[in-house]
Scaffold this motif. Structure first.
Motif, PDB file in Angstrom:
ATOM      1  N   LEU A  98      55.871  25.801   1.689  1.00 25.98           N
ATOM      2  CA  LEU A  98      56.546  26.071   0.416  1.00 25.98           C
ATOM      3  C   LEU A  98      56.174  25.019  -0.619  1.00 25.98           C
ATOM      4  O   LEU A  98      56.098  23.834  -0.302  1.00 25.98           O
ATOM      5  CB  LEU A  98      58.062  26.055   0.614  1.00 25.98           C
ATOM      6  N   GLY A  99      55.962  25.460  -1.830  1.00 22.37           N
ATOM      7  CA  GLY A  99      55.753  24.507  -2.919  1.00 22.37           C
ATOM      8  C   GLY A  99      54.336  23.966  -2.995  1.00 22.37           C
ATOM      9  O   GLY A  99      54.091  22.953  -3.648  1.00 22.37           O
ATOM     10  N   PRO A 143      51.267  25.798  -4.197  1.00 16.65           N
ATOM     11  CA  PRO A 143      50.744  27.076  -4.673  1.00 16.65           C
ATOM     12  C   PRO A 143      49.302  27.337  -4.240  1.00 16.65           C
ATOM     13  O   PRO A 143      48.974  28.456  -3.838  1.00 16.65           O
ATOM     14  CB  PRO A 143      50.831  26.948  -6.196  1.00 16.65           C
ATOM     15  N   LYS A 167      46.786  18.714   2.860  1.00 16.45           N
ATOM     16  CA  LYS A 167      47.652  18.487   1.707  1.00 16.45           C
ATOM     17  C   LYS A 167      49.131  18.691   2.042  1.00 16.45           C
ATOM     18  O   LYS A 167      50.005  18.057   1.461  1.00 16.45           O
ATOM     19  CB  LYS A 167      47.233  19.474   0.613  1.00 16.45           C
ATOM     20  N   GLU A 196      51.659  15.900   2.603  1.00 16.16           N
ATOM     21  CA  GLU A 196      52.205  15.042   1.534  1.00 16.16           C
ATOM     22  C   GLU A 196      53.685  15.296   1.298  1.00 16.16           C
ATOM     23  O   GLU A 196      54.347  14.548   0.602  1.00 16.16           O
ATOM     24  CB  GLU A 196      51.430  15.289   0.232  1.00 16.16           C
ATOM     25  N   GLY A 197      54.207  16.394   1.828  1.00 17.57           N
ATOM     26  CA  GLY A 197      55.624  16.706   1.644  1.00 17.57           C
ATOM     27  C   GLY A 197      56.422  16.360   2.894  1.00 17.57           C
ATOM     28  O   GLY A 197      56.072  15.447   3.640  1.00 17.57           O
ATOM     29  N   GLN A 198      57.464  17.110   3.119  1.00 20.01           N
ATOM     30  CA  GLN A 198      58.276  16.894   4.317  1.00 20.01           C
ATOM     31  C   GLN A 198      58.008  17.998   5.342  1.00 20.01           C
ATOM     32  O   GLN A 198      57.548  19.086   5.000  1.00 20.01           O
ATOM     33  CB  GLN A 198      59.765  16.909   3.964  1.00 20.01           C
ATOM     34  N   LEU A 249      59.994  20.023   8.469  1.00 23.74           N
ATOM     35  CA  LEU A 249      61.303  20.264   9.076  1.00 23.74           C
ATOM     36  C   LEU A 249      61.155  21.262  10.225  1.00 23.74           C
ATOM     37  O   LEU A 249      60.545  22.314  10.067  1.00 23.74           O
ATOM     38  CB  LEU A 249      62.261  20.814   8.019  1.00 23.74           C
ATOM     39  N   TRP A 305      63.737  16.477  11.128  1.00 23.44           N
ATOM     40  CA  TRP A 305      62.578  16.067  10.333  1.00 23.44           C
ATOM     41  C   TRP A 305      61.482  15.563  11.261  1.00 23.44           C
ATOM     42  O   TRP A 305      61.761  14.807  12.183  1.00 23.44           O
ATOM     43  CB  TRP A 305      62.952  14.942   9.368  1.00 23.44           C
ATOM     44  N   GLN A 332      57.694  13.540  11.373  1.00 25.71           N
ATOM     45  CA  GLN A 332      56.849  12.660  10.578  1.00 25.71           C
ATOM     46  C   GLN A 332      55.384  13.047  10.798  1.00 25.71           C
ATOM     47  O   GLN A 332      54.980  13.308  11.939  1.00 25.71           O
ATOM     48  CB  GLN A 332      57.076  11.192  10.964  1.00 25.71           C
ATOM     49  N   SER A 361      58.544  24.019   8.979  1.00 26.94           N
ATOM     50  CA  SER A 361      58.424  24.210   7.529  1.00 26.94           C
ATOM     51  C   SER A 361      57.813  22.973   6.892  1.00 26.94           C
ATOM     52  O   SER A 361      58.183  21.843   7.218  1.00 26.94           O
ATOM     53  CB  SER A 361      59.801  24.457   6.918  1.00 26.94           C
ATOM     54  N   PHE A 399      57.255  21.374   3.126  1.00 23.21           N
ATOM     55  CA  PHE A 399      57.637  21.573   1.724  1.00 23.21           C
ATOM     56  C   PHE A 399      57.837  20.249   1.008  1.00 23.21           C
ATOM     57  O   PHE A 399      57.892  19.182   1.618  1.00 23.21           O
ATOM     58  CB  PHE A 399      58.901  22.423   1.603  1.00 23.21           C
ATOM     59  N   HIS A 400      57.971  20.365  -0.322  1.00 20.76           N
ATOM     60  CA  HIS A 400      58.353  19.217  -1.143  1.00 20.76           C
ATOM     61  C   HIS A 400      59.825  19.354  -1.428  1.00 20.76           C
ATOM     62  O   HIS A 400      60.277  20.397  -1.864  1.00 20.76           O
ATOM     63  CB  HIS A 400      57.656  19.258  -2.500  1.00 20.76           C
ATOM     64  N   LEU A 401      60.545  18.298  -1.229  1.00 21.53           N
ATOM     65  CA  LEU A 401      61.968  18.351  -1.581  1.00 21.53           C
ATOM     66  C   LEU A 401      62.305  17.101  -2.364  1.00 21.53           C
ATOM     67  O   LEU A 401      61.950  15.998  -1.971  1.00 21.53           O
ATOM     68  CB  LEU A 401      62.816  18.417  -0.307  1.00 21.53           C
ATOM     69  N   LEU A 402      62.966  17.301  -3.475  1.00 21.99           N
ATOM     70  CA  LEU A 402      63.491  16.132  -4.147  1.00 21.99           C
ATOM     71  C   LEU A 402      64.938  16.000  -3.742  1.00 21.99           C
ATOM     72  O   LEU A 402      65.576  16.984  -3.364  1.00 21.99           O
ATOM     73  CB  LEU A 402      63.372  16.245  -5.657  1.00 21.99           C
TER      74      LEU A 402
END
Lengths: 86, 658
Positions: free
Chosen positions: A8-9, A11, A48, A51-53, A55, A61, A63, A78, A80-83
């Motif tokens: 996710l996130g 594109p 690439k 670079e996110g998380q 799960l 989580w 690593q 999963s 994804f990028h999460l803020l």
């Protein structure tokens, strides 16, 4: 081992995948095997997503360097990028 | 240049007393700047000083309350991570310390007019606005503006003063009518929505502030500052999530939140939005169907907002809003109306968000009120006869009833019905009042934390967030302790702060400690006036060393990273001390019954009571506060050079005896 992978996130990666969800059958037992499988399928560009998380099953989580982290048949993984936001 | 002395505006306070009409300009003493640096932290100092002269137990809507506006230290300098202003006051929603921040060019204009803080006290006899034209400051009549929307007020004032560059901050009808959850609309479209600052302004007959700031800011070392701009652009460029954040803003959490199980659905009865509504309110639907162009706050090089235009056939309800142009709802609106109330339609959600902004109210509170009412309707606690009595007309509250939500928002804004008045006090008071009227449990279904403040996000399986929502000085909120190790699991940060990588995870390990550290870190970044959301992944990952350089380049004042952190910690402690003075203790740091005792319906199926008290004690301990009462200790306050605060607390029995 059958896995459900959500990406996710990202594109550009999602475009390569043709969506944000893929079901995989992989010969392996851990995160490293999954990443290797994804690299074989889609090439180095898939890196690439690290670079996110990551799960696992909505509750653990992972690593990106913990390649020996075990996965089980039926897992959902999963990327994804999460803020930290709301 | 001698800092604080010239045209830079650094350290200037504009005081306006609406009762007497007295206007004064003064300097923030240098020793205060050394301790608090500026922005929100100096706001807190001004707030503390005010309530040394005024009884802290006053009603928040009495003339004795204060409204302090304070742009951040870096606001107005062009620093490209946003330019925020903080509004500080005693909250009518919670009855405790309150503050709220927003973007908008108004904040920079205030600095360019020469002011770092505006302190408004008293109450005007008739509606007024404060006109700040650089050194020239006047209290002017707003009688012709009363009843107008903020956008209309802005249009009129720019026309009257023949200046399109004038910046404004207004309240709308909710504020005029003193709905406790009223917000402040800053510049054209940014909201300071939390804690009810709009109601405080309304209670003072203060329609708004209008600023023409043309003096600019003298920067201590422009070359050094430009270098930090370049470094910031590079961070933005290399940050992996920039692209998705620019495309979807905070709504980009929608997908991950559903996997994590923190999207509240049907008023939090479920924590995963089911397929169907999930897809309909997905941010990609907005992007593909309604998004018109990206938007950015003043001085933000990221730009996470978006303008929409409704053509009429994009979604089920789009025909109702044909031709509407506005700003996309953020996650709070998407969650409050889209999933809490089950109205999974982007045209409708954006319109409800716009309604909240036009009447000027906190969309979190309004959405949580509607979600609660729908659940009470579903459970048979309230019936059509109640709604007829409370609204003066029939109203059904089935999930997804868009008409009903529109009617309730309107009623809150106009305060013209019994339900509008009840919901205008926020979700906690609404639940309490219905419970009183009906004589059956109702409050137990409301989503709120400390002080009764509402929040539309599930926090039961993210313990650091849960503790934030219970302990935050301004009541239930995510922005005072943002940046946690449960949602952003970075082992390096866990190692840096706690000496172990293991706190980075969806577990309870050191989450109280993480919450405490994050509160102090946020205190530090909030005073700078940068945006909470735009930096690299997590608050804890910001570099205090970098910001120490930026502050020096701007002000010429040297603050080490530790001194910046201490300023943040002092601000947390001042806010906490105020709350202790009005009687808040450990038992007041709490969460609603649903979050505490009801296991989540989906995913990890957690409930907060399983870890809550232990982590709260851990949080207090990391702050250096007493774990039994939560009160501050003299030794800790002395370490922070806040001995005078300790004296006040000791006199009032609000200091932990040692």
């Amino acid at each position: 081992m059958n896995l459900e992978v959500k990406i996710l996130g990202f594109p550009d990666i999602q475009e390569i995948l043709g969506g944000n969800e893929i079901k995989l059958e992989i010969d392996g037992k851990n995160l490293g095997d999954l990443l290797e499988h994804l690299r074989n399928l889609y090439g180095e560009v898939i890196q690439k997503i690290l670079e996110g998380q990551i799960l696992r099953n909505g509750r653990e989580w992972l690593q990106p360097h913990d390649l020996s982290h075990p996965l089980e048949n039926g897992d959902q993984v999963s990327f994804f990028h999460l803020l930290a936001g709301g | 240049m001698k800092p604080g002395a010239g045209i830079s505006g650094f350290g200037k306070v504009l005081r306006v007393d609406l009762t007497s009409g007295k206007i004064a300009i003064e300097d923030v003493p240098m020793e205060v700047r050394r301790k608090y640096v500026g922005g929100s932290a100096v706001n807190d100092w001004l707030f503390w000083q005010h309530f040394l002269k005024v009884d802290p137990k006053i009603h928040p809507l009495s003339p004795e309350n204060v409204m302090i506006a304070g742009p951040g230290v870096l606001t107005g300098t062009g620093f490209p991570l946003g330019a925020k202003i903080r509004w500080t006051f005693k909250s009518p929603v919670t009855g405790i310390f309150g503050d709220s921040s927003s973007g908008g060019r108004f904040a920079s204009s205030l600095k360019w007019a020469g002011y770092d803080h505006v302190v408004v006290t008293g109450k005007a006899a008739k509606p007024v606005y404060i006109w700040i034209n650089n050194e020239e400051v006047e209290i002017r009549s707003a009688e012709l503006l009363w009843g107008q929307t903020p956008l209309e007020c802005g249009r009129r004032i720019r026309k009257e003063l023949r200046d399109q560059d004038i910046e404004t901050a207004w309240i709308g009808q909710a504020g005029e009518n003193q709905a406790h959850i009223a917000s402040i609309r800053v510049s054209r479209n940014r909201m300071a929505a939390r804690c009810g600052g709009g109601a405080v302004m309304g209670s003072k007959n203060l329609k708004g502030l209008v600023v023409r700031g043309t003096k600019g800011i003298r920067i201590h070392d422009p070359q050094a500052l430009f270098k930090t701009f370049d470094e910031t652009f590079e961070i933005i460029r290399r940050t992996a999530r920039t692209k998705i954040f620019q495309a979807q803003g905070v709504t980009s959490v929608w997908e991950p939140y559903n996997i994590l199980g923190v999207n509240s659905f049907h008023n939090g009865q479920r924590n995963v939005v089911p397929p169907g509504p999930y897809e309909l309110i997905h941010p990609a639907v907005y992007q593909n169907k309604l998004g018109r162009n990206p938007l950015s706050c003043c001085d933000c090089a990221v730009g996470c907002s978006s303008a929409y235009e409704v053509k009429g056939d994009e979604t089920l309800y789009a025909h109702r809003y044909r031709g509407e142009i506005g700003t996309r709802a953020e996650y709070g609106g998407q969650a409050s109306f889209g999933s809490l109330c089950d109205i999974p339609d982007w045209a409708a959600v954006n319109h409800l968000w716009k309604m909240c902004n036009d009447y000027n109210m906190d969309a979190f509170e309004a959405g949580c009120c509607c979600g609660l009412l729908m659940e009470l309707w579903e459970r048979g606690v309230i019936h059509s006869a109640d709604l007829r009595e409370w609204m003066g007309a029939p109203l059904s509250l089935d999930w997804g009833n868009l008409d009903a939500v529109e009617e309730i928002i309107k009623a809150i804004g106009l305060q013209n019905t019994a339900l509008g008045k009840m919901a205008g006090k926020g979700v906690y008071q609404l639940g309490k009042e219905i419970e009183r009227i009906k004589g059956v449990p109702a409050l137990k279904y409301a989503l709120y934390g400390k002080g009764g403040a509402a929040h539309p996000e599930d926090i039961r399986n993210t313990p650091a967030w849960a503790i934030n929502y219970a302990v935050s000085t301004r009541g239930c909120d995510h922005l005072k302790g943002l940046g946690t190790l449960d949602k952003i699991p970075d082992p390096k940060l866990s190692m840096k702060y706690f000496g172990t990588p293991d706190a980075a995870g969806l577990n309870t390990l050191l989450k109280g400690a993480s919450s405490a550290i994050c509160e102090n870190v946020n205190g530090m970044y909030n005073l700078l006036g940068t945006c909470t959301f735009v930096c690299d992944r997590d608050q804890l990952a910001y570099s205090p060393e970098f910001f120490s350089r930026v502050v020096f380049a701007v002000t010429g004042l040297e603050f080490s990273p530790d001194e910046l952190y201490l300023a943040g910690e002092r601000s947390v402690n001042l806010e906490k001390a105020f709350n202790s003075r009005i009687g808040l203790r450990r038992e007041d740091d709490r969460l609603c019954e649903r979050w505490m005792r009801e296991p989540q319906a989906d995913g990890m199926r957690m409930k907060a009571e399983d870890y809550f008290e232990d982590l709260k004690s851990e949080q207090y301990a990391w702050h250096g506060w007493d774990t039994k009462s939560s009160l501050q200790k003299r030794t800790k306050l002395a370490q922070l050079d806040l001995q005078a605060v300790a004296e006040v607390l000791a006199r009032e029995g609000a200091l932990c005896p040692e």
